[in-house]
Design a protein around this motif. Structure first.
Motif, PDB file in Angstrom:
ATOM      1  N   UNK A   7     -58.306  12.535  12.746  1.00 14.78           N
ATOM      2  CA  UNK A   7     -58.569  11.600  13.847  1.00 14.78           C
ATOM      3  C   UNK A   7     -57.351  10.711  14.099  1.00 14.78           C
ATOM      4  N   UNK A   8     -56.692  10.303  13.016  1.00 12.97           N
ATOM      5  CA  UNK A   8     -55.500   9.460  13.187  1.00 12.97           C
ATOM      6  C   UNK A   8     -54.391  10.235  13.894  1.00 12.97           C
ATOM      7  N   UNK A   9     -54.224  11.496  13.525  1.00 11.35           N
ATOM      8  CA  UNK A   9     -53.212  12.322  14.187  1.00 11.35           C
ATOM      9  C   UNK A   9     -53.504  12.428  15.679  1.00 11.35           C
ATOM     10  N   UNK A  24     -45.353  21.941  24.518  1.00 16.23           N
ATOM     11  CA  UNK A  24     -46.336  22.266  23.471  1.00 16.23           C
ATOM     12  C   UNK A  24     -45.742  22.583  22.107  1.00 16.23           C
ATOM     13  N   UNK A  25     -44.616  23.274  22.040  1.00 12.19           N
ATOM     14  CA  UNK A  25     -44.048  23.598  20.732  1.00 12.19           C
ATOM     15  C   UNK A  25     -43.563  22.349  20.008  1.00 12.19           C
ATOM     16  N   UNK A  26     -43.038  21.377  20.742  1.00  5.51           N
ATOM     17  CA  UNK A  26     -42.599  20.126  20.114  1.00  5.51           C
ATOM     18  C   UNK A  26     -43.787  19.252  19.725  1.00  5.51           C
ATOM     19  N   UNK A  27     -44.861  19.295  20.506  1.00  5.27           N
ATOM     20  CA  UNK A  27     -46.084  18.580  20.122  1.00  5.27           C
ATOM     21  C   UNK A  27     -46.583  19.136  18.794  1.00  5.27           C
ATOM     22  N   UNK A  28     -46.571  20.458  18.645  1.00  2.93           N
ATOM     23  CA  UNK A  28     -47.032  21.077  17.404  1.00  2.93           C
ATOM     24  C   UNK A  28     -46.149  20.676  16.235  1.00  2.93           C
ATOM     25  N   UNK A  29     -44.832  20.651  16.433  1.00  4.90           N
ATOM     26  CA  UNK A  29     -43.915  20.236  15.356  1.00  4.90           C
ATOM     27  C   UNK A  29     -44.152  18.786  14.976  1.00  4.90           C
ATOM     28  N   UNK A  30     -44.335  17.905  15.975  1.00  2.00           N
ATOM     29  CA  UNK A  30     -44.627  16.498  15.715  1.00  2.00           C
ATOM     30  C   UNK A  30     -45.909  16.370  14.901  1.00  2.00           C
ATOM     31  N   UNK A  32     -47.453  18.614  13.050  1.00  2.00           N
ATOM     32  CA  UNK A  32     -47.271  19.166  11.700  1.00  2.00           C
ATOM     33  C   UNK A  32     -46.535  18.181  10.796  1.00  2.00           C
ATOM     34  N   UNK A  33     -45.484  17.560  11.313  1.00  2.00           N
ATOM     35  CA  UNK A  33     -44.712  16.589  10.524  1.00  2.00           C
ATOM     36  C   UNK A  33     -45.573  15.376  10.172  1.00  2.00           C
ATOM     37  N   UNK A  34     -46.342  14.880  11.132  1.00  2.80           N
ATOM     38  CA  UNK A  34     -47.225  13.739  10.855  1.00  2.80           C
ATOM     39  C   UNK A  34     -48.266  14.127   9.814  1.00  2.80           C
ATOM     40  N   UNK A  35     -48.803  15.330   9.907  1.00  2.00           N
ATOM     41  CA  UNK A  35     -49.766  15.794   8.914  1.00  2.00           C
ATOM     42  C   UNK A  35     -49.170  15.813   7.510  1.00  2.00           C
ATOM     43  N   UNK A  36     -47.931  16.272   7.386  1.00  2.00           N
ATOM     44  CA  UNK A  36     -47.268  16.293   6.071  1.00  2.00           C
ATOM     45  C   UNK A  36     -47.096  14.875   5.535  1.00  2.00           C
ATOM     46  N   UNK A  37     -46.647  13.958   6.386  1.00  2.00           N
ATOM     47  CA  UNK A  37     -46.456  12.563   5.944  1.00  2.00           C
ATOM     48  C   UNK A  37     -47.780  11.971   5.473  1.00  2.00           C
ATOM     49  N   UNK A  38     -48.828  12.195   6.237  1.00  2.00           N
ATOM     50  CA  UNK A  38     -50.125  11.644   5.840  1.00  2.00           C
ATOM     51  C   UNK A  38     -50.588  12.235   4.507  1.00  2.00           C
ATOM     52  N   UNK A  39     -50.437  13.531   4.303  1.00  2.00           N
ATOM     53  CA  UNK A  39     -50.850  14.152   3.037  1.00  2.00           C
ATOM     54  C   UNK A  39     -50.037  13.623   1.864  1.00  2.00           C
TER      55      UNK A  39
END
Length: 62
Positions: A7-9, A24-30, A32-39
């Motif tokens: 939800x935060x992402x 869209x490809x840059x949105x996906x990269x962003x 993915x990177x935010x997901x890694x930071x959160x984990x």
């Protein structure tokens, strides 16, 4: 405020206008990177996000 990481992402994507300003490809990269930071930095099922508000009150000088 407690947020599940997914939800935060979504909130960050929406508030930053990521989907509107990036292809869209840059949105996906962003995302993915935010997901890694959160984990890595905030493991678990809930991210505690501090919220602050501020206000300006104006009064007439009569």
């Amino acid at each position: 405020m407690p947020y599940p990481p997914e939800a935060w992402r979504g909130r960050i994507r929406a508030s930053a206008g990521v989907g509107a300003s990036l292809p869209p490809d840059q949105v996906q990269r962003f995302d993915d990177a935010l997901g890694r930071v959160l984990r890595e930095r905030f493991p678990g099922e809930v991210v505690q996000v501090p919220h602050r508000t501020w206000a300006v009150v104006a009064t007439r000088g009569d």
